[in-house]
Scaffold this active site. Structure first.
Site, PDB file in Angstrom:
ATOM      1  N   THR A 126     -10.823 -46.923  -4.264  1.00 35.42           N
ATOM      2  CA  THR A 126     -10.481 -48.603  -4.073  1.00 35.42           C
ATOM      3  C   THR A 126      -9.029 -48.717  -3.056  1.00 35.42           C
ATOM      4  OG1 THR A 126      -9.703 -48.746  -6.056  1.00 35.42           O
ATOM      5  CG2 THR A 126     -11.736 -49.732  -5.015  1.00 35.42           C
ATOM      6  N   ASP A 165      -6.702 -35.436  12.621  1.00 36.67           N
ATOM      7  CA  ASP A 165      -5.418 -35.765  11.701  1.00 36.67           C
ATOM      8  C   ASP A 165      -5.390 -34.912  10.154  1.00 36.67           C
ATOM      9  OD1 ASP A 165      -4.695 -36.651  13.848  1.00 36.67           O
ATOM     10  OD2 ASP A 165      -4.025 -38.411  13.132  1.00 36.67           O
ATOM     11  N   ASP A 173       0.345 -50.798 -10.034  1.00 35.26           N
ATOM     12  CA  ASP A 173      -0.265 -49.615  -9.819  1.00 35.26           C
ATOM     13  C   ASP A 173       0.616 -48.023  -9.748  1.00 35.26           C
ATOM     14  OD1 ASP A 173      -2.353 -50.529 -10.099  1.00 35.26           O
ATOM     15  OD2 ASP A 173      -2.918 -50.790  -7.957  1.00 35.26           O
TER      16      ASP A 173
END
Length: 265
Positions: free
Chosen positions: A161, A150, A45
Site C-alpha cells: 500500500t 531506474d 507511519d
C-alpha cells in the site's frame, strides 16, 4: 508489562506522549525503553517505522501500538483523543497479537567484504546513482530476465500500500506470506525487454538481483537510504520474523486500505 513510548518531534505528538506517560505511571505500568514488551508510537507511519527499526532485534518479544496525531496513518489504530481508552485496554489486555510478514534483504559484495543483512517492514529499493541500472533477475536461482531502468523495488504485503502501489503494484493482504517486485521506469523496446509487470513471489521462493560491477548504487530500506559501492547482488525473501501488533484494537486490513485510499466504507 514494560512499555516504551516513541513520539515524533511535533508539538501535538509530544503533548500526547506526556499525557500518556503520566496516565500509564498512575495506572502502575513500568516505562522501559530498553527492554519493553509493548512499544507505543505517537505520530504517524514514519514514527512507527523508526520504532520498528530501533527494536528490530527484539521483534519476537514486542507488540506495537500506533497512536495517530496527523492526517493519515496506515499502521496506527488509535487517535490522540483516545488515550484514556488506550490505557484502559492495556490494563485489561490479553497479550494477543496480529502478525504481518517482513522482508529479508541480503547484500553481497565484489570486494570480499562480509554480506550485510537488513529487514524491512514496507519495502527495499535498489537504484543506480549514476546511470541506467542493468541487472539480471533470478527467481529461486533460475534466470528470469535482464532488467534495464531506474531501479527495482521489493515490498511486503503491508508495503504493497506504500511505494509499491505508486509503481502500479497489487495491494496484497498480509495474510498472504509473499513479497512483490516492481520495476521502476523500465526500458522496454525491440532491443531491451523485461516483463514490465509486478511479480508476486511465494513464501518459499526468493529473488536474487545480480548487478553490474563497479557501479554506485543507492539502497532504500523503508525510509532509510544508504549508498553502496562494490555491490554484486541483492537477495530478497519473506523473513522468518514478523511484526506483531496488539490485537484488541487492530483495524482490519481492508478497512485500512479503504480509509487510506477511498474513504467511504
Amino acid at each position: 508489562m514494560k512499555i516504551a513510548i516513541s513520539a515524533n518531534h511535533a508539538e501535538k505528538s509530544q503533548n500526547v506522549a506526556a499525557e500518556l506517560t503520566d496516565k500509564l505511571k498512575k495506572a502502575g505500568f513500568d516505562l522501559d525503553c530498553d527492554q519493553p514488551s509493548v512499544v507505543i508510537t505517537i505520530g504517524g507511519d514514519g514514527t512507527l517505522l523508526n520504532a520498528f527499526h530501533k527494536y528490530s532485534d527484539r521483534l519476537d518479544e514486542i507488540r506495537f501500538i500506533g497512536v495517530h496525531t496527523g492526517h493519515l496513518g496506515f499502521y496506527t489504530d488509535w487517535r490522540d483523543y483516545e488515550i484514556d481508552l488506550l490505557v484502559e485496554s492495556l490494563i485489561y489486555e490479553t497479550e494477543q497479537s496480529v502478525s504481518y510478514p517482513l522482508l529479508d534483504v541480503i547484500l553481497s559484495y565484489s570486494d570480499g567484504q562480509p554480506d550485510r543483512k537488513y529487514i524491512a517492514l514496507n519495502e527495499a529499493t535498489i537504484r543506480n546513482i549514476e546511470r541506467t541500472m542493468v541487472a539480471e533477475v533470478y527467481i529461486r536461482d533460475e534466470f528470469f530476465e535482464k532488467y534495464r531502468g531506474d531501479g527495482l523495488s521489493v515490498s511486503t504485503p503491508t508495503g504493497s500500500t506504500a511505494y509499491s502501489k505508486s509503481l502500479g503494484g497489487a495491494v496484497v493482504n498480509p495474510r498472504v506470506k509473499a513479497i512483490q517486485m516492481n520495476e521502476i521506469a523500465s526500458i522496454n523496446n525491440r532491443v531491451f525487454r523485461s516483463l514490465g509487470s509486478p511479480l508476486i513471489i511465494a513464501e518459499d521462493d526468493w529473488i536474487r538481483i545480480d548487478l553490474k560491477r563497479d557501479d554506485k548504487y543507492q539502497l532504500h530500506i523503508d525510509h532509510f537510504v544508504e549508498s553502496q559501492v562494490n555491490l554484486a547482488s541483492a537477495y530478497f525473501k519473506v523473513s522468518d520474523k514478523q511484526i506483531h501488533f496488539a490485537s484488541y484494537r487492530h483495524t482490519h486490513f481492508w478497512r485500512r486500505v479503504n480509509d487510506a485510499f477511498i474513504g467511504n466504507m
